[in-house]
Design an enzyme around this catalytic site. Structure first.
Site, PDB file in Angstrom:
ATOM      1  N   PHE A 125     -31.657 -86.867  69.361  1.00 44.54           N
ATOM      2  CA  PHE A 125     -32.127 -85.528  68.969  1.00 44.54           C
ATOM      3  C   PHE A 125     -32.888 -85.532  67.654  1.00 44.54           C
ATOM      4  CE2 PHE A 125     -27.502 -85.776  68.098  1.00 44.54           C
ATOM      5  CZ  PHE A 125     -27.505 -85.722  66.710  1.00 44.54           C
ATOM      6  N   ILE A 145     -32.026 -83.068  61.001  1.00 43.25           N
ATOM      7  CA  ILE A 145     -30.823 -82.245  60.897  1.00 43.25           C
ATOM      8  C   ILE A 145     -30.186 -82.198  62.286  1.00 43.25           C
ATOM      9  CG2 ILE A 145     -29.931 -79.914  60.472  1.00 43.25           C
ATOM     10  CD1 ILE A 145     -32.323 -79.478  58.603  1.00 43.25           C
ATOM     11  N   GLY A 163     -36.893 -85.153  67.450  1.00 40.62           N
ATOM     12  CA  GLY A 163     -37.606 -83.881  67.477  1.00 40.62           C
ATOM     13  C   GLY A 163     -36.997 -82.806  66.607  1.00 40.62           C
ATOM     14  N   HIS A 164     -35.882 -83.095  65.914  1.00 33.94           N
ATOM     15  CA  HIS A 164     -35.172 -82.051  65.151  1.00 33.94           C
ATOM     16  C   HIS A 164     -34.754 -82.595  63.794  1.00 33.94           C
ATOM     17  CE1 HIS A 164     -32.104 -78.890  64.381  1.00 33.94           C
ATOM     18  NE2 HIS A 164     -32.855 -78.184  65.199  1.00 33.94           N
ATOM     19  N   PHE A 165     -35.444 -82.712  62.893  1.00 34.04           N
ATOM     20  CA  PHE A 165     -36.889 -82.628  62.714  1.00 34.04           C
ATOM     21  C   PHE A 165     -37.304 -83.978  62.195  1.00 34.04           C
ATOM     22  CE2 PHE A 165     -35.121 -78.390  62.090  1.00 34.04           C
ATOM     23  CZ  PHE A 165     -35.832 -77.659  63.016  1.00 34.04           C
TER      24      PHE A 165
END
Length: 146
Positions: A45, A55, A48-50
């Protein structure tokens, strides 16, 4: 108290959605559990986050708390998913996020059984990092026979 091999017996989740790495406390009499999620920069994750400021998504913190609560529920009933029962995360009350969870953090997950009625279970949950609260909620799960 529970290693990843035993955790996999009590949770149907698998990579990349298995969010409990270890259980260190499980007290059936007092109906509570303490578990851990080691947050690695290699978590999918974070792509893409971020990418520039990674985070852990809040919904995954909630899911990690729900998974810890699910282990507690199975242990309280002395059952496993292989027995034909699952617990679905169906809601939350009193949800609060207090600070971000970053790569390298160790997420401490605690859940305490509050009540059950008609196969609906409620747990008081919190997640901390280095003793500081990052998330708290009452997690609601529905027991379902397969």
């Amino acid at each position: 108290m529970m290693d990843i091999k035993e955790i996999r017996e009590y949770l149907p989740h698998r990579y990349p959605f298995l969010l409990v790495d270890r259980v260190t406390e499980l007290d059936i009499e007092n109906k509570n559990i303490r578990a851990y999620k080691n947050v690695s920069v290699n978590e999918p994750f974070f792509n893409g986050h971020f990418p520039e400021h990674p985070i852990m998504p809040g919904v995954l913190i909630i899911e990690a708390m729900a998974q810890a609560a699910g282990i507690l529920a199975f242990k309280m009933l002395d059952s496993k998913p292989s027995d034909g029962t699952l617990y679905y995360f169906v809601g939350s009350d009193k949800l609060r996020f207090r600070q971000p969870v970053l790569p390298g953090d160790q997420l401490v997950l605690e859940a305490k059984f509050l009540s059950s009625k008609r196969q609906i279970w409620k747990f008081e949950c919190k997640a901390t990092v280095d003793g500081k609260a990052v998330c708290s909620a009452e997690i609601i799960c529905a027991e379902r026979k397969l």
